[in-house]
Design a protein around this motif. Structure first.
Motif, mmCIF file in Angstrom:
data_model
loop_
_atom_site.group_PDB
_atom_site.id
_atom_site.type_symbol
_atom_site.label_atom_id
_atom_site.label_comp_id
_atom_site.label_asym_id
_atom_site.label_seq_id
_atom_site.Cartn_x
_atom_site.Cartn_y
_atom_site.Cartn_z
ATOM 1 N N ASP A 1 0.863 -1.182 0.000
ATOM 2 C CA ASP A 1 0.000 0.000 0.000
ATOM 3 C C ASP A 1 0.901 1.235 0.000
ATOM 4 N N GLN A 2 1.058 1.860 -1.164
ATOM 5 C CA GLN A 2 2.007 2.952 -1.310
ATOM 6 C C GLN A 2 1.671 4.137 -0.407
ATOM 7 N N LYS A 3 0.383 4.393 -0.188
ATOM 8 C CA LYS A 3 -0.011 5.516 0.652
ATOM 9 C C LYS A 3 0.409 5.294 2.106
ATOM 10 N N VAL A 4 0.082 4.116 2.629
ATOM 11 C CA VAL A 4 0.454 3.784 4.008
ATOM 12 C C VAL A 4 1.969 3.723 4.143
ATOM 13 N N PHE A 5 2.615 3.100 3.163
ATOM 14 C CA PHE A 5 4.073 2.971 3.212
ATOM 15 C C PHE A 5 4.735 4.346 3.179
ATOM 16 N N GLY A 6 4.190 5.272 2.375
ATOM 17 C CA GLY A 6 4.741 6.619 2.301
ATOM 18 C C GLY A 6 4.685 7.334 3.638
ATOM 19 N N VAL A 7 3.572 7.169 4.343
ATOM 20 C CA VAL A 7 3.430 7.784 5.675
ATOM 21 C C VAL A 7 4.453 7.193 6.636
ATOM 22 N N ARG A 8 4.580 5.868 6.615
ATOM 23 C CA ARG A 8 5.529 5.211 7.518
ATOM 24 C C ARG A 8 6.970 5.596 7.199
ATOM 25 N N LEU A 9 7.260 5.748 5.908
ATOM 26 C CA LEU A 9 8.611 6.107 5.500
ATOM 27 C C LEU A 9 8.962 7.524 5.960
ATOM 28 N N ARG A 10 7.998 8.445 5.867
ATOM 29 C CA ARG A 10 8.243 9.812 6.355
ATOM 30 C C ARG A 10 8.518 9.808 7.860
ATOM 31 N N GLN A 11 7.815 8.960 8.585
ATOM 32 C CA GLN A 11 8.056 8.865 10.021
ATOM 33 C C GLN A 11 9.455 8.322 10.303
ATOM 34 N N LEU A 12 9.882 7.357 9.491
ATOM 35 C CA LEU A 12 11.229 6.818 9.654
ATOM 36 C C LEU A 12 12.276 7.890 9.387
ATOM 37 N N PHE A 13 12.103 8.651 8.295
ATOM 38 C CA PHE A 13 13.073 9.701 7.989
ATOM 39 C C PHE A 13 13.083 10.778 9.067
#
Length: 363
Positions: A290-302
């Motif tokens: 899920d690119q949308k969910v993954f994008g949110v999680r990736l921003r949190q990681l960064f």
């Protein structure tokens, strides 16, 4: 112990160090007792290299500690400039940039050696150029960029095969039977097209992590009640997958976990078991990311990486400024800190702070 692929006895003559977690992403967990060197070479390194390359931007920014070398530089973009990001986040131009008009030229490089090379090229058609004079009058500056764009992707069959191999290795490390994983070997080798491998992104965290923790996690679970035997994998907190070894499991309950903090380079022990509810497992596992969910999680990681990087930078600034002060005011001649020394230290720290943090990156 026997090689899980060919079945030969593993001895000191045919053993090989197989990383359970890739060393390229900071993994320190390995075994010499699960596969022989000949069979390991047949698997090839392509799938592991693909996974390592996809995760390299994270490894680079965290300056991951590896057995050999450092994470490769990554290429990014700042405005109209290609740049290289070195391990730890230090930035330099990818190549020299030259701008010319009728009466002048402007050279932008990362080093004096690069500038000299460009000037030598210009001198061929402009013999009047005094290279040494130009270098002497060149403006040297250091700045921190407001925002850098870096492309990143995660997934694909090669990556899924590497993740499957990781799960298989962890199962065997925990004394699992090689017979239970034979159906996964053709998939890892690329002889079959699919296996029970899923992305897993629930709405809440699977388990709590401190703000300063970025973990690699492996959890082996055997649930005879639900007939599931699987490995849950988290890489850098946010790259999450479930690998089913057996969906008709009828053995004893199994639980084994491994958590490694890549920030502190320490194994983390959890007192309580990490539990993934069966209904949640069914609901949130998916073959497609899920690119949308993954994008949110990736921003949190960064954002978490940024916070850790800032803390490291503050420590670097403080340490280097104190060292500069001690070089200027040796302890044998200045046993007591004076106002002059305090002003010097405050000036050095404040200048570096402004330079480092005047353009804080926002996510």
């Amino acid at each position: 112990m026997y090689c899980y692929d060919c079945g030969d006895v593993i001895t000191t003559e045919n053993e090989t160090e197989e990383h359970i977690l890739l060393n390229a992403i900071g993994g320190k967990l390995y075994s010499k007792k699960i596969i022989c060197i000949e069979c390991n070479s047949k698997f090839g390194s392509n799938i592991d290299d693909t996974l390592a390359a996809q995760l390299n931007p994270i490894s680079n920014l965290l300056n991951i500690k590896r057995d050999r070398g450092v994470p490769p530089n990554i290429k990014g973009r700042y405005k109209n400039r290609d740049i290289l990001i070195e391990p730890g986040g230090r930035i330099k131009l990818f190549r020299p940039y030259l701008e010319k008009d009728e009466n002048s030229f402007r050279i932008e490089t990362s080093t004096e050696a690069q500038a000299r090379k460009v000037l030598k090229g210009l001198k061929r058609n402009n013999p009047e150029i005094d290279i040494e004079e130009q270098l002497k009058n060149a403006t040297k500056s250091k700045k921190y960029l407001e925002a850098v764009k870096v492309d990143m992707e995660f997934g694909g069959e090669e990556t899924r095969r590497a993740i499957c191999k990781m799960a298989l290795n962890f199962y065997l490390l925990n004394e699992g039977s090689p017979e239970d994983i034979q159906h996964l070997i053709p998939y890892i080798k690329g002889c079959e097209d699919d296996a029970e491998i899923f992305f897993y992104y629930p709405h809440t965290e699977t388990f709590y992590k401190d703000e300063k923790e970025i973990l690699h996690t492996l959890i082996l679970v055997g649930e005879p009640q639900h007939k599931h035997l699987y490995v849950y994998i988290e890489l850098f907190n946010e790259f999450k997958m479930i690998i089913f070894i057996n969906k008709n499991y009828q053995g004893q309950p199994i639980y084994s976990s491994y958590h490694y903090n890549v920030v502190t380079n320490e194994v983390v022990e959890f007192e309580e078991m990490v539990k993934i509810p069966f209904q949640q497992l069914k609901k949130y596992k998916s073959k497609n990311l899920d690119q949308k969910v993954f994008g949110v999680r990736l921003r949190q990681l960064f954002q978490r990486i940024d916070n850790i990087t800032v803390a490291r930078r503050i420590n670097e600034i403080t340490t280097s400024s104190i060292r500069e002060m001690e070089d200027k005011y040796p302890r044998d001649k200045h046993p007591i800190i004076t106002k002059e020394m305090t002003r010097f230290l405050a000036d050095r720290v404040s200048k570096e702070f402004v330079l480092s943090f005047q353009h804080r990156l926002k996510f």
